[in-house]
Design a protein around this motif. Structure first.
Motif, PDB file in Angstrom:
ATOM      1  N   GLU A  62       1.127  -1.324  -0.266  1.00 51.43           N
ATOM      2  CA  GLU A  62       0.071  -0.062  -0.018  1.00 51.43           C
ATOM      3  C   GLU A  62       1.109   1.474  -0.260  1.00 51.43           C
ATOM      4  OE1 GLU A  62      -3.892   1.626   0.387  1.00 51.43           O
ATOM      5  OE2 GLU A  62      -3.736  -0.051   0.324  1.00 51.43           O
ATOM      6  N   ILE A  63       1.778   1.391   0.512  1.00 49.64           N
ATOM      7  CA  ILE A  63       2.846   2.367   1.167  1.00 49.64           C
ATOM      8  C   ILE A  63       3.637   2.166  -0.244  1.00 49.64           C
ATOM      9  CG2 ILE A  63       5.136   3.648   1.957  1.00 49.64           C
ATOM     10  CD1 ILE A  63       3.807   2.353   4.723  1.00 49.64           C
ATOM     11  N   GLY A  64       3.943   1.026  -0.651  1.00 53.19           N
ATOM     12  CA  GLY A  64       5.079   1.222  -2.191  1.00 53.19           C
ATOM     13  C   GLY A  64       4.064   1.568  -3.208  1.00 53.19           C
ATOM     14  N   ASN A  65       2.898   1.837  -3.576  1.00 55.61           N
ATOM     15  CA  ASN A  65       2.057   1.835  -4.821  1.00 55.61           C
ATOM     16  C   ASN A  65       2.278   3.357  -5.123  1.00 55.61           C
ATOM     17  OD1 ASN A  65       1.458  -1.033  -5.540  1.00 55.61           O
ATOM     18  ND2 ASN A  65      -0.668  -0.718  -4.139  1.00 55.61           N
ATOM     19  N   LYS A  66       2.362   4.079  -3.574  1.00 56.65           N
ATOM     20  CA  LYS A  66       2.700   4.917  -3.767  1.00 56.65           C
ATOM     21  C   LYS A  66       3.849   6.321  -4.597  1.00 56.65           C
ATOM     22  CE  LYS A  66      -0.084   5.702   1.051  1.00 56.65           C
ATOM     23  NZ  LYS A  66      -0.282   6.197   1.869  1.00 56.65           N
ATOM     24  N   ASN A  67       4.752   5.330  -4.363  1.00 51.49           N
ATOM     25  CA  ASN A  67       6.103   5.525  -5.461  1.00 51.49           C
ATOM     26  C   ASN A  67       5.770   5.272  -6.708  1.00 51.49           C
ATOM     27  OD1 ASN A  67       7.432   6.314  -2.619  1.00 51.49           O
ATOM     28  ND2 ASN A  67       7.490   4.283  -2.212  1.00 51.49           N
ATOM     29  N   ILE A  68       4.780   4.143  -7.582  1.00 49.98           N
ATOM     30  CA  ILE A  68       5.106   3.925  -8.678  1.00 49.98           C
ATOM     31  C   ILE A  68       4.649   5.112  -9.819  1.00 49.98           C
ATOM     32  CG2 ILE A  68       3.221   2.290 -10.047  1.00 49.98           C
ATOM     33  CD1 ILE A  68       3.700   0.489  -8.270  1.00 49.98           C
ATOM     34  N   GLN A  69       3.782   6.068  -9.203  1.00 49.96           N
ATOM     35  CA  GLN A  69       3.870   7.122  -9.925  1.00 49.96           C
ATOM     36  C   GLN A  69       4.685   8.019 -10.272  1.00 49.96           C
ATOM     37  OE1 GLN A  69       0.326   9.799  -8.763  1.00 49.96           O
ATOM     38  NE2 GLN A  69       0.360  10.954 -10.696  1.00 49.96           N
ATOM     39  N   LEU A  70       5.559   7.826  -9.360  1.00 47.63           N
ATOM     40  CA  LEU A  70       7.110   9.414  -9.413  1.00 47.63           C
ATOM     41  C   LEU A  70       7.963   8.077  -9.706  1.00 47.63           C
ATOM     42  CD1 LEU A  70       7.482  10.178  -5.298  1.00 47.63           C
ATOM     43  CD2 LEU A  70       6.725  11.635  -7.048  1.00 47.63           C
ATOM     44  N   PHE A  71       8.225   7.132 -10.023  1.00 47.41           N
ATOM     45  CA  PHE A  71       9.238   6.397 -10.452  1.00 47.41           C
ATOM     46  C   PHE A  71       8.850   5.895 -12.515  1.00 47.41           C
ATOM     47  CE2 PHE A  71      10.162   4.217  -6.594  1.00 47.41           C
ATOM     48  CZ  PHE A  71      11.179   5.132  -5.662  1.00 47.41           C
ATOM     49  N   ASP A  72       7.776   5.232 -12.619  1.00 51.19           N
ATOM     50  CA  ASP A  72       6.726   5.756 -13.743  1.00 51.19           C
ATOM     51  C   ASP A  72       7.454   6.815 -14.247  1.00 51.19           C
ATOM     52  OD1 ASP A  72       6.628   2.810 -13.775  1.00 51.19           O
ATOM     53  OD2 ASP A  72       3.960   3.309 -13.187  1.00 51.19           O
ATOM     54  N   GLU A  73       6.914   7.884 -13.584  1.00 48.73           N
ATOM     55  CA  GLU A  73       6.805   9.196 -14.256  1.00 48.73           C
ATOM     56  C   GLU A  73       8.871   9.546 -14.865  1.00 48.73           C
ATOM     57  OE1 GLU A  73       5.643  12.359 -12.079  1.00 48.73           O
ATOM     58  OE2 GLU A  73       3.952  12.592 -11.866  1.00 48.73           O
ATOM     59  N   ILE A  74       9.304   9.069 -14.144  1.00 46.61           N
ATOM     60  CA  ILE A  74      11.251   9.699 -14.140  1.00 46.61           C
ATOM     61  C   ILE A  74      11.014   8.337 -15.303  1.00 46.61           C
ATOM     62  CG2 ILE A  74      13.003   8.959 -13.189  1.00 46.61           C
ATOM     63  CD1 ILE A  74      12.151   9.510 -10.644  1.00 46.61           C
ATOM     64  N   LYS A  75      10.435   7.299 -15.106  1.00 49.38           N
ATOM     65  CA  LYS A  75      11.366   6.715 -16.571  1.00 49.38           C
ATOM     66  C   LYS A  75      10.545   6.400 -17.325  1.00 49.38           C
ATOM     67  CE  LYS A  75       8.803   2.338 -16.903  1.00 49.38           C
ATOM     68  NZ  LYS A  75       8.481   0.492 -17.120  1.00 49.38           N
ATOM     69  N   ASN A  76       9.429   7.271 -18.019  1.00 49.06           N
ATOM     70  CA  ASN A  76       8.856   7.235 -19.170  1.00 49.06           C
ATOM     71  C   ASN A  76       8.487   9.161 -19.487  1.00 49.06           C
ATOM     72  OD1 ASN A  76       7.391   5.328 -19.943  1.00 49.06           O
ATOM     73  ND2 ASN A  76       6.157   6.370 -17.889  1.00 49.06           N
ATOM     74  N   ASP A  77       9.979  10.186 -18.460  1.00 49.78           N
ATOM     75  CA  ASP A  77      10.420  11.250 -19.118  1.00 49.78           C
ATOM     76  C   ASP A  77      11.236  11.498 -20.179  1.00 49.78           C
ATOM     77  OD1 ASP A  77      11.145  13.716 -19.245  1.00 49.78           O
ATOM     78  OD2 ASP A  77      11.643  13.760 -16.626  1.00 49.78           O
ATOM     79  N   SER A  78      10.779  11.924 -20.893  1.00 49.70           N
ATOM     80  CA  SER A  78      11.243  11.637 -22.994  1.00 49.70           C
ATOM     81  C   SER A  78      13.020  12.763 -22.183  1.00 49.70           C
ATOM     82  CB  SER A  78      10.772  11.899 -23.736  1.00 49.70           C
ATOM     83  OG  SER A  78       9.728  13.439 -23.725  1.00 49.70           O
ATOM     84  N   SER A  79      13.013  14.010 -21.401  1.00 45.78           N
ATOM     85  CA  SER A  79      13.712  14.737 -21.823  1.00 45.78           C
ATOM     86  C   SER A  79      15.371  14.318 -20.464  1.00 45.78           C
ATOM     87  CB  SER A  79      13.936  15.796 -20.691  1.00 45.78           C
ATOM     88  OG  SER A  79      13.494  15.402 -18.991  1.00 45.78           O
ATOM     89  N   LEU A  80      15.396  13.259 -20.126  1.00 45.15           N
ATOM     90  CA  LEU A  80      15.637  12.507 -19.542  1.00 45.15           C
ATOM     91  C   LEU A  80      17.018  11.009 -20.483  1.00 45.15           C
ATOM     92  CD1 LEU A  80      15.074  12.580 -16.159  1.00 45.15           C
ATOM     93  CD2 LEU A  80      16.798  14.351 -16.961  1.00 45.15           C
ATOM     94  N   ASN A  81      18.035  11.280 -19.501  1.00 46.46           N
ATOM     95  CA  ASN A  81      18.747   9.541 -20.852  1.00 46.46           C
ATOM     96  C   ASN A  81      18.366   8.983 -19.912  1.00 46.46           C
ATOM     97  OD1 ASN A  81      20.922  10.268 -19.469  1.00 46.46           O
ATOM     98  ND2 ASN A  81      22.295  11.293 -20.648  1.00 46.46           N
ATOM     99  N   GLY A  82      19.019   7.563 -20.325  1.00 40.79           N
ATOM    100  CA  GLY A  82      18.847   6.606 -19.760  1.00 40.79           C
ATOM    101  C   GLY A  82      19.912   6.496 -18.030  1.00 40.79           C
ATOM    102  N   VAL A  83      21.303   7.387 -18.250  1.00 37.17           N
ATOM    103  CA  VAL A  83      22.217   7.219 -17.108  1.00 37.17           C
ATOM    104  C   VAL A  83      21.579   8.720 -15.923  1.00 37.17           C
ATOM    105  CG1 VAL A  83      23.617   9.468 -18.138  1.00 37.17           C
ATOM    106  CG2 VAL A  83      24.368   7.217 -15.410  1.00 37.17           C
ATOM    107  N   GLU A  84      20.102   9.269 -16.126  1.00 37.06           N
ATOM    108  CA  GLU A  84      19.698  10.724 -15.492  1.00 37.06           C
ATOM    109  C   GLU A  84      18.690  10.070 -15.280  1.00 37.06           C
ATOM    110  OE1 GLU A  84      21.449  14.299 -18.478  1.00 37.06           O
ATOM    111  OE2 GLU A  84      19.679  13.484 -18.627  1.00 37.06           O
ATOM    112  N   LYS A  85      17.657   8.932 -16.010  1.00 32.38           N
ATOM    113  CA  LYS A  85      16.924   8.244 -15.001  1.00 32.38           C
ATOM    114  C   LYS A  85      17.387   7.757 -13.782  1.00 32.38           C
ATOM    115  CE  LYS A  85      14.062   8.913 -18.461  1.00 32.38           C
ATOM    116  NZ  LYS A  85      12.991   7.070 -20.048  1.00 32.38           N
TER     117      LYS A  85
END
Length: 212
Positions: A62-85
């Motif tokens: 339940e607590i971890g699910n609150k982080n999923i949106q944050l991590f998904d946003e980082i993973k899908n951020d096209s302005s960042l390259n892999g090492v920046e993500k």
């Protein structure tokens, strides 16, 4: 009992258990405490969960699910390259109140084989395939990460971050934490990866100083 009532009961169990784990600690919280806090019967609890470990896993999820949106946003951020993500995910993890809460309610995992197994399965089934590996692979493709072995590198990073640095597995003294960070940065430099930059190290130092 209809599905909505069952869902509501399950949510109440998780909420009461979370509060008890935070105030009493996992080890000192008994199923009877959760029953008393809910005003339900033992049967109602066991209808949803087989054990205290299962309740704990549900609380962590339940607590971890609150982080999923944050991590998904980082993973899908096209302005960042892999090492920046990768770097941003580590920054987010070390300044995340939800992760601090999980650590705060958790027992030493070496004393809880069932919880340790669930934790490792989560790394293997979610953390690596959903986040670390695809980001490392993206970094290889965009040239920001240098390796011919994306899968193995992803596994190594996940193990170092989630197990080697985990205070629930290794009881690190403050000096040991920074020694490990230095070693990790040196080991990953070969791949053009620096997970801990100076700003994150300073942030961790401030947190550690507050504990003294």
């Amino acid at each position: 009992m209809n599905k909505q009532m069952q869902d509501n009961t399950k949510k109440k169990i998780i909420a009461v258990a979370t509060n008890l784990f935070l105030t009493k600690g996992y080890e000192d919280t008994r199923i009877s405490d959760i029953i008393e806090g809910l005003g339900l019967t033992k049967g109602a609890i066991y209808h949803h969960f087989k054990s205290k470990e299962d309740i704990f896993n549900a609380v962590v999820e339940e607590i971890g699910n609150k982080n999923i949106q944050l991590f998904d946003e980082i993973k899908n951020d096209s302005s960042l390259n892999g090492v920046e993500k990768l770097s941003k995910i580590v920054h987010t993890s070390f300044s995340n109140k939800n992760i601090d809460m999980i650590i705060g309610i958790s027992p030493n995992l070496l004393d809880s084989p069932k919880l340790l197994s669930s934790f490792i399965n989560e790394i293997n089934d979610v953390t690596i395939p959903k986040y670390i590996y695809p980001i490392v692979n993206e970094g290889v493709e965009d040239g920001s990460i240098h390796t011919k072995h994306s899968a193995e590198l992803a596994e190594m990073i996940a193990v170092l971050l989630n197990i080697w640095l985990n205070p629930l597995i290794f009881k690190n003294e403050t000096s040991s934490i920074f020694n490990k960070i230095e070693i990790m940065n040196a080991a990953l430099d070969k791949f053009n990866i620096q997970l801990f930059d100076s700003s994150l190290i300073e942030k961790i130092k401030k947190v550690e100083n507050k504990k003294i």
